[in-house]
Write a protein that holds these residues in place. Structure first.
Motif, PDB file in Angstrom:
ATOM      1  N   ASN A   1       0.824  -1.212   0.000  1.00 44.01           N
ATOM      2  CA  ASN A   1       0.000   0.000   0.000  1.00 44.01           C
ATOM      3  C   ASN A   1       0.853   1.254   0.000  1.00 44.01           C
ATOM      4  O   ASN A   1       0.593   2.215  -0.746  1.00 44.01           O
ATOM      5  CB  ASN A   1      -0.912   0.009   1.234  1.00 44.01           C
ATOM      6  CG  ASN A   1      -2.295  -0.540   0.932  1.00 44.01           C
ATOM      7  OD1 ASN A   1      -2.867  -0.229  -0.102  1.00 44.01           O
ATOM      8  ND2 ASN A   1      -2.818  -1.351   1.813  1.00 44.01           N
TER       9      ASN A   1
ATOM     10  N   TYR B   1      -8.652  -8.234   0.664  1.00 45.39           N
ATOM     11  CA  TYR B   1      -8.532  -6.908   0.071  1.00 45.39           C
ATOM     12  C   TYR B   1      -9.499  -6.792  -1.095  1.00 45.39           C
ATOM     13  O   TYR B   1      -9.778  -7.768  -1.794  1.00 45.39           O
ATOM     14  CB  TYR B   1      -7.127  -6.681  -0.500  1.00 45.39           C
ATOM     15  CG  TYR B   1      -6.008  -6.579   0.499  1.00 45.39           C
ATOM     16  CD1 TYR B   1      -5.829  -5.421   1.258  1.00 45.39           C
ATOM     17  CD2 TYR B   1      -5.103  -7.624   0.665  1.00 45.39           C
ATOM     18  CE1 TYR B   1      -4.778  -5.321   2.155  1.00 45.39           C
ATOM     19  CE2 TYR B   1      -4.047  -7.531   1.561  1.00 45.39           C
ATOM     20  CZ  TYR B   1      -3.882  -6.373   2.292  1.00 45.39           C
ATOM     21  OH  TYR B   1      -2.848  -6.279   3.177  1.00 45.39           O
TER      22      TYR B   1
ATOM     23  N   GLU C   1     -10.329  -3.619  -4.261  1.00 41.33           N
ATOM     24  CA  GLU C   1      -9.982  -2.289  -4.769  1.00 41.33           C
ATOM     25  C   GLU C   1     -11.218  -1.629  -5.350  1.00 41.33           C
ATOM     26  O   GLU C   1     -11.935  -2.223  -6.152  1.00 41.33           O
ATOM     27  CB  GLU C   1      -8.900  -2.408  -5.851  1.00 41.33           C
ATOM     28  CG  GLU C   1      -8.491  -1.066  -6.448  1.00 41.33           C
ATOM     29  CD  GLU C   1      -7.603  -1.239  -7.681  1.00 41.33           C
ATOM     30  OE1 GLU C   1      -6.766  -0.356  -7.930  1.00 41.33           O
ATOM     31  OE2 GLU C   1      -7.775  -2.240  -8.406  1.00 41.33           O
TER      32      GLU C   1
ATOM     33  N   HIS D   1      -9.132  -1.534   0.061  1.00 42.21           N
ATOM     34  CA  HIS D   1      -9.867  -1.674   1.324  1.00 42.21           C
ATOM     35  C   HIS D   1      -9.592  -3.060   1.894  1.00 42.21           C
ATOM     36  O   HIS D   1      -9.703  -4.054   1.178  1.00 42.21           O
ATOM     37  CB  HIS D   1     -11.357  -1.488   1.096  1.00 42.21           C
ATOM     38  CG  HIS D   1     -11.723  -0.139   0.555  1.00 42.21           C
ATOM     39  ND1 HIS D   1     -12.149   0.903   1.349  1.00 42.21           N
ATOM     40  CD2 HIS D   1     -11.698   0.338  -0.723  1.00 42.21           C
ATOM     41  CE1 HIS D   1     -12.385   1.963   0.591  1.00 42.21           C
ATOM     42  NE2 HIS D   1     -12.120   1.645  -0.666  1.00 42.21           N
ATOM     43  N   LYS D   2      -9.253  -3.105   3.186  1.00 44.96           N
ATOM     44  CA  LYS D   2      -8.922  -4.369   3.843  1.00 44.96           C
ATOM     45  C   LYS D   2     -10.010  -4.729   4.850  1.00 44.96           C
ATOM     46  O   LYS D   2     -10.494  -3.868   5.595  1.00 44.96           O
ATOM     47  CB  LYS D   2      -7.569  -4.259   4.552  1.00 44.96           C
ATOM     48  CG  LYS D   2      -7.125  -5.553   5.240  1.00 44.96           C
ATOM     49  CD  LYS D   2      -5.766  -5.358   5.907  1.00 44.96           C
ATOM     50  CE  LYS D   2      -5.309  -6.624   6.629  1.00 44.96           C
ATOM     51  NZ  LYS D   2      -3.991  -6.463   7.274  1.00 44.96           N
ATOM     52  N   PHE D   3     -10.382  -6.019   4.870  1.00 46.30           N
ATOM     53  CA  PHE D   3     -11.401  -6.503   5.799  1.00 46.30           C
ATOM     54  C   PHE D   3     -10.892  -7.728   6.551  1.00 46.30           C
ATOM     55  O   PHE D   3     -10.285  -8.609   5.956  1.00 46.30           O
ATOM     56  CB  PHE D   3     -12.678  -6.881   5.045  1.00 46.30           C
ATOM     57  CG  PHE D   3     -13.326  -5.725   4.337  1.00 46.30           C
ATOM     58  CD1 PHE D   3     -14.222  -4.905   5.003  1.00 46.30           C
ATOM     59  CD2 PHE D   3     -13.020  -5.451   3.011  1.00 46.30           C
ATOM     60  CE1 PHE D   3     -14.814  -3.821   4.360  1.00 46.30           C
ATOM     61  CE2 PHE D   3     -13.603  -4.375   2.356  1.00 46.30           C
ATOM     62  CZ  PHE D   3     -14.504  -3.557   3.029  1.00 46.30           C
TER      63      PHE D   3
ATOM     64  N   HIS E   1     -14.438  -0.638   9.270  1.00 44.66           N
ATOM     65  CA  HIS E   1     -14.594   0.142   8.042  1.00 44.66           C
ATOM     66  C   HIS E   1     -15.637   1.236   8.252  1.00 44.66           C
ATOM     67  O   HIS E   1     -16.644   1.036   8.948  1.00 44.66           O
ATOM     68  CB  HIS E   1     -15.013  -0.777   6.884  1.00 44.66           C
ATOM     69  CG  HIS E   1     -14.833  -0.159   5.547  1.00 44.66           C
ATOM     70  ND1 HIS E   1     -15.759   0.690   4.984  1.00 44.66           N
ATOM     71  CD2 HIS E   1     -13.824  -0.265   4.635  1.00 44.66           C
ATOM     72  CE1 HIS E   1     -15.345   1.085   3.786  1.00 44.66           C
ATOM     73  NE2 HIS E   1     -14.171   0.507   3.557  1.00 44.66           N
ATOM     74  N   GLU E   2     -15.407   2.394   7.643  1.00 43.36           N
ATOM     75  CA  GLU E   2     -16.322   3.517   7.837  1.00 43.36           C
ATOM     76  C   GLU E   2     -17.740   3.225   7.335  1.00 43.36           C
ATOM     77  O   GLU E   2     -18.716   3.842   7.786  1.00 43.36           O
ATOM     78  CB  GLU E   2     -15.780   4.766   7.134  1.00 43.36           C
ATOM     79  CG  GLU E   2     -15.590   4.605   5.631  1.00 43.36           C
ATOM     80  CD  GLU E   2     -15.019   5.850   4.980  1.00 43.36           C
ATOM     81  OE1 GLU E   2     -14.719   6.812   5.726  1.00 43.36           O
ATOM     82  OE2 GLU E   2     -14.875   5.864   3.748  1.00 43.36           O
TER      83      GLU E   2
ATOM     84  N   TRP F   1     -19.207   0.152   7.591  1.00 45.91           N
ATOM     85  CA  TRP F   1     -19.500  -1.212   8.052  1.00 45.91           C
ATOM     86  C   TRP F   1     -20.991  -1.463   8.233  1.00 45.91           C
ATOM     87  O   TRP F   1     -21.477  -2.571   7.981  1.00 45.91           O
ATOM     88  CB  TRP F   1     -18.726  -1.527   9.326  1.00 45.91           C
ATOM     89  CG  TRP F   1     -19.243  -0.927  10.604  1.00 45.91           C
ATOM     90  CD1 TRP F   1     -18.878   0.251  11.158  1.00 45.91           C
ATOM     91  CD2 TRP F   1     -20.216  -1.506  11.480  1.00 45.91           C
ATOM     92  NE1 TRP F   1     -19.549   0.462  12.338  1.00 45.91           N
ATOM     93  CE2 TRP F   1     -20.373  -0.603  12.565  1.00 45.91           C
ATOM     94  CE3 TRP F   1     -20.958  -2.687  11.485  1.00 45.91           C
ATOM     95  CZ2 TRP F   1     -21.247  -0.834  13.618  1.00 45.91           C
ATOM     96  CZ3 TRP F   1     -21.839  -2.931  12.533  1.00 45.91           C
ATOM     97  CH2 TRP F   1     -21.980  -2.022  13.574  1.00 45.91           C
TER      98      TRP F   1
ATOM     99  N   ALA G   1     -15.899  -8.176   1.863  1.00 45.12           N
ATOM    100  CA  ALA G   1     -15.316  -7.504   0.699  1.00 45.12           C
ATOM    101  C   ALA G   1     -16.284  -7.505  -0.481  1.00 45.12           C
ATOM    102  O   ALA G   1     -16.427  -6.501  -1.193  1.00 45.12           O
ATOM    103  CB  ALA G   1     -14.001  -8.179   0.312  1.00 45.12           C
TER     104      ALA G   1
ATOM    105  N   PHE H   1     -19.122  -5.063   0.179  1.00 48.06           N
ATOM    106  CA  PHE H   1     -18.635  -3.694  -0.035  1.00 48.06           C
ATOM    107  C   PHE H   1     -18.543  -3.384  -1.527  1.00 48.06           C
ATOM    108  O   PHE H   1     -18.897  -2.286  -1.966  1.00 48.06           O
ATOM    109  CB  PHE H   1     -17.268  -3.514   0.634  1.00 48.06           C
ATOM    110  CG  PHE H   1     -16.667  -2.152   0.398  1.00 48.06           C
ATOM    111  CD1 PHE H   1     -17.219  -1.027   0.982  1.00 48.06           C
ATOM    112  CD2 PHE H   1     -15.546  -2.007  -0.419  1.00 48.06           C
ATOM    113  CE1 PHE H   1     -16.671   0.235   0.759  1.00 48.06           C
ATOM    114  CE2 PHE H   1     -14.985  -0.758  -0.646  1.00 48.06           C
ATOM    115  CZ  PHE H   1     -15.553   0.373  -0.058  1.00 48.06           C
TER     116      PHE H   1
ATOM    117  N   SER I   1     -20.502  -0.375  -3.620  1.00 48.20           N
ATOM    118  CA  SER I   1     -19.573   0.699  -3.980  1.00 48.20           C
ATOM    119  C   SER I   1     -19.284   0.804  -5.472  1.00 48.20           C
ATOM    120  O   SER I   1     -18.613   1.758  -5.900  1.00 48.20           O
ATOM    121  CB  SER I   1     -18.239   0.509  -3.240  1.00 48.20           C
ATOM    122  OG  SER I   1     -18.435   0.410  -1.850  1.00 48.20           O
TER     123      SER I   1
END
Length: 584
Positions: free
Chosen positions: A192, A454, A456, A462-464, A471-472, A474, A521, A524, A528
């Protein structure tokens, strides 16, 4: 004198034989120039020390050095430079220490530079730190080239924090400084930060343009993270700057696309290369196809490689074997394994591991065990773990106990080893043995490796973790998972709670499974990205059976292609099916 200077200048561009050097040495001695012209002696030592012929010339250089009554710094440096480039760079560090003890001290910035380069090659961290302190004491700390060399050493020996500190303190950076830190971060499991530094270089690098070395470090980081969007941008830059004329760069682009899950793009780069392919090019493409489960294409490429008169090496065979392994081509894989001798190649432990895995997955455990026993080298931990995993799949208690015992003898304390054996016992309802295994885990204080994934989105990684709520978004992620779980029931989905070994109720087991990192992941990715956008996930462990079933259904319900790279291979989920064809 002018003739001598001209002769030495011409000699420096030639690869002189040992006899030619002796003739030149004799000429200098008989003419008295060896003593009268110290620079001539230094030049001769330098010619010997840096000769591509290696050892003999280097010994001769050291012998010449000892004949000088009062060696200059240049004389010391000439030998040091040669030793720093030799197969045993640790000798250069010893030479530097001897030089440092000489009276008066003779080290200059060039001396420190050669010694530090030797430290980088020998991965000698403590010696590099000592030399660093001498650099400061001698007053060379402001030398930009020396700072860059120091940064490169720290990056290569894995002391990334020191490398970062040096980088931050530098008043001016030439491109080598950026390259050293980017490569160090990528190789030091901090991909990263490597990508962030690459972006920073492009934004505030003072007009510096990333070169071949820069993009190699950045591509390596993208490969680790599955950062496809960033990798694609870097590929675009490579094309603009004509860096794709470099075969090493092209190989790295192929590797990046393959490891990010886009094997078609990798093959597109492979097929359209402007530069000549080398064996690494072929091997990289074969392995990418193998990890994606496209064994037929991998084997076809292996055949084309031989037709192109590129002799396969051990890596080529490993790639072809992996292709057979992931596609269940057992007989073809065994044939390949035994055909290595035709190319004069001796299988190593990885080849044995691949064929054992191949046979084990196919249920041919006795054959796999016989191959293990026939190995000319000692089986490693991974090989016994492979056999243990196959024993679990086919419920072979006896073989599982053999493999488990071998792992214990080798000192392995991997959580996975205990879990696999426990699962074998549980499948046969041998609860006393399950309890015994769990008790052994407690005694050995075995810790489970945390699962993480991970993904992208718009160039951001973003890692889970399993059960992650850091995570913001979540709450939105968990709401999406609730929606997924509700829709799954109409497709007859039943959670595989037998995979959860905790002593908890069924409902709690379902909750544990629901919040595995790869599911977080994927959820998300669904909230997203736009409809039809592929979702990529990189997982540090093997995907579990429950997640495999769920993600297959998600790909159908939400009409999304989902690409998961786990520790062993790629799974491409589309329309409710997986590219692994349930063979994993």
């Amino acid at each position: 004198m002018a003739y001598l200077d001209s002769l030495l200048q011409r000699c420096s561009s030639l690869s002189l034989s040992h006899s030619h050097l002796k003739q030149l040495h004799s000429h200098l001695l008989t003419s008295g120039l060896f003593c009268l012209r110290p620079s001539a002696a230094t030049k001769l030592i330098e010619l010997c020390a840096i000769s591509p012929s290696g050892g003999d010339h280097l010994s001769y250089a050291a012998d010449l050095f000892r004949r000088i009554q009062t060696p200059s710094t240049n004389d010391w440096n000439a030998v040091l430079r040669g030793l720093a480039q030799c197969p045993q760079p640790i000798k250069a560090i010893s030479w530097f220490k001897t030089m440092s003890r000489a009276a008066p001290p003779k080290a200059d910035a060039l001396t420190c530079s050669f010694a530090l380069k030797a430290c980088a090659r020998a991965l000698a961290r403590s010696e590099a730190t000592q030399i660093h302190s001498q650099v400061v004491r001698f007053g060379f700390g402001a030398d930009m080239l020396l700072q860059t060399t120091l940064l490169d050493v720290y990056a290569k020996v894995g002391d990334i924090d020191c490398a970062q500190q040096l980088f931050d303190e530098m008043r001016k950076r030439d491109i080598a400084s950026w390259n050293a830190l980017i490569a160090g971060l990528a190789q030091g499991s901090r991909p990263n930060e490597a990508i962030a530094l690459f972006k920073r270089m492009r934004e505030e690098g003072g007009g510096l343009r990333p070169n071949e070395v820069t993009v190699l470090g950045a591509l390596s980081a993208c490969s680790q993270l599955g950062a496809f969007r960033v990798g694609e941008e870097i590929h675009g830059y490579i094309m603009e700057e004509n860096l794709d004329m470099n075969v090493i760069v092209c190989n790295a682009v192929i590797d990046m696309y393959g490891k990010c899950g886009f094997v078609e793009k990798a093959y597109g780069v492979f097929s359209s290369m402007k530069c000549k392919k080398n064996i690494v090019t072929w091997n990289t493409m074969i392995m990418a196809l193998a990890l994606h489960g496209d064994a037929c294409k991998a084997l076809e490429l292996f055949r084309q490689m031989r037709e192109a008169r590129v002799q396969p090496d051990a890596v080529s065979y490993l790639g072809a074997l992996c292709g057979c392994n992931h596609a269940g081509l057992v007989d073809e894989g065994v044939r390949l394994f035994y055909s290595m001798a035709e190319c004069g190649l001796v299988p190593n432990v990885k080849h044995y591991g691949s064929v054992v895995d191949l046979l084990g997955r196919a249920g041919r455990l006795q054959e796999a065990y016989e191959i293990v026993n026939s190995m000319p080298m000692l089986p490693d931990v991974v090989l016994w773990q492979t056999l243990l995993g196959a024993s679990k799949t086919y419920g072979d208690v006896e073989m599982a106990e053999i493999a488990s015992q071998k792992l214990m003898e080798m000192g392995s304390s991997s959580c996975g080893d205990f879990v696999l054996l426990s699962n074998v016992y549980a499948a046969h309802e041998r609860w006393d043995d399950v309890g015994r295994v769990r008790e052994a885990m407690k005694k050995k204080d075995v810790k489970k490796i945390p699962g993480f994934s991970y993904t992208e989105v718009e160039g951001v990684i973003h890692k889970f973790l399993n059960g992650d709520q850091s995570h913001e978004k979540w709450r939105e992620i968990y709401t999406k998972l609730d929606e997924i779980n509700f829709k799954l029931t109409s497709y007859g989905y039943v959670a595989k709670t037998n995979l959860v070994l905790h002593d908890i109720g069924e409902e709690d087991k379902e909750n544990v499974l629901s919040y595995h990192s790869e599911k977080l992941a994927v959820a998300f990715g669904l909230i997203s990205t736009g409809e039809g956008t592929p979702i990529q996930v990189i997982k540090n462990l093997r995907i579990c059976e429950d997640c495999h079933v769920v993600i297959k259904l998600v790909s159908k319900i939400f009409n999304r292609e989902i690409i998961v790279r786990d520790r062993a291979r790629f799974h491409r989920f589309k329309d409710g099916l997986c590219s692994c064809k349930e063979y994993w």
